[in-house]
Design an enzyme around this catalytic site. Structure first.
Site: not given
Ligand code: IMP
Ligand code: MG
Length: 183
Positions: A102, A43, A151-152, A164, A130, A158
């Site tokens: 996230d 990403g 969700f973006v 992407r 977020k 992606d």
């Molecule tokens: P975290 O470990 O929950 O903070 O997640 C981070 C990873 O989740 C990011 O690197 C993304 O790959 C994926 N992710 C979280 N939210 C989104 C979204 O809204 N769109 C796409 N991928 C997301």
């Molecule tokens: Mg990621």
């Protein structure tokens, strides 16, 4: 606009302008000391490649792959792969770059990993944050945009491997994002 996109949250020009400002913030805080920039695959590829072209400090670029298993029995467990070589981390200042913060689990695990591998300092940098979704205590020193809980996709992000390559960040239409909420 792509037909699957409901609305655009960050336009291409907004993203590019914000990245230039972010690089000024990073340089102001980190100075001209050598740096290892670690992008989180897949990403962050688009973001990190634009960002480093605004940074003037001497830097090494490395990548790490992190996949989380959400919703499964090992929910929250993170598998790390392609870790940068020890000499890129040990004793060095690390700027960890991800697309989005996230739940915070990815960034938390990677920061702990790099500190455990002897990084002198670790800074987090994300294009999107977020904050309302946070599950673990984790923040990034540098944030491009703080956004609502949607969700973006686009600009590296992606949904099931797609979108992407969009140059902007947008919210998918509900009919194209059926399982995104539980992702
Ligand atoms: P975290 O470990 O929950 O903070 O997640 C981070 C990873 O989740 C990011 O690197 C993304 O790959 C994926 N992710 C979280 N939210 C989104 C979204 O809204 N769109 C796409 N991928 C997301
Ligand atoms: Mg990621």
């Amino acid at each position: 606009m792509h037909p699957h996109i409901e609305r655009v949250l960050c336009t291409e020009s907004e993203i590019q302008a914000r990245i230039a400002d972010l690089a000024v913030e990073i340089s102001g805080r980190l100075g001209d000391e050598p740096l290892t920039v670690v992008g989180v695959l897949n990403g962050a590829v688009v973001f990190v490649s634009d960002l480093i072209r605004h940074l003037r400090a001497p830097l090494e670029l490395a990548f790490v792959s992190a996949s989380s298993y959400r919703g499964g029995t090992t929910s929250g467990a993170l598998e790390l792969d392609f870790l940068p070589k020890r000499s890129s981390i040990e004793g060095r200042r690390v700027l960890l770059v991800d697309d989005i913060l996230d739940t915070g689990k990815t960034m938390r695990a990677l920061m702990d990993e790099f500190r455990g591998n002897g990084a002198a300092e670790v800074f987090g940098c994300v294009l999107l944050d977020k904050p309302s979704r946070r599950v673990v205590d984790c923040g990034a020193e540098f944030v491009g945009f703080s956004i609502e809980d949607a969700f973006v996709v686009g600009y590296g992000l992606d949904y099931r491997g797609l979108y992407r390559n969009l140059p902007y960040i947008g919210v998918l239409k509900p009919e194209h994002a059926a399982a995104a909420a539980s992702n």
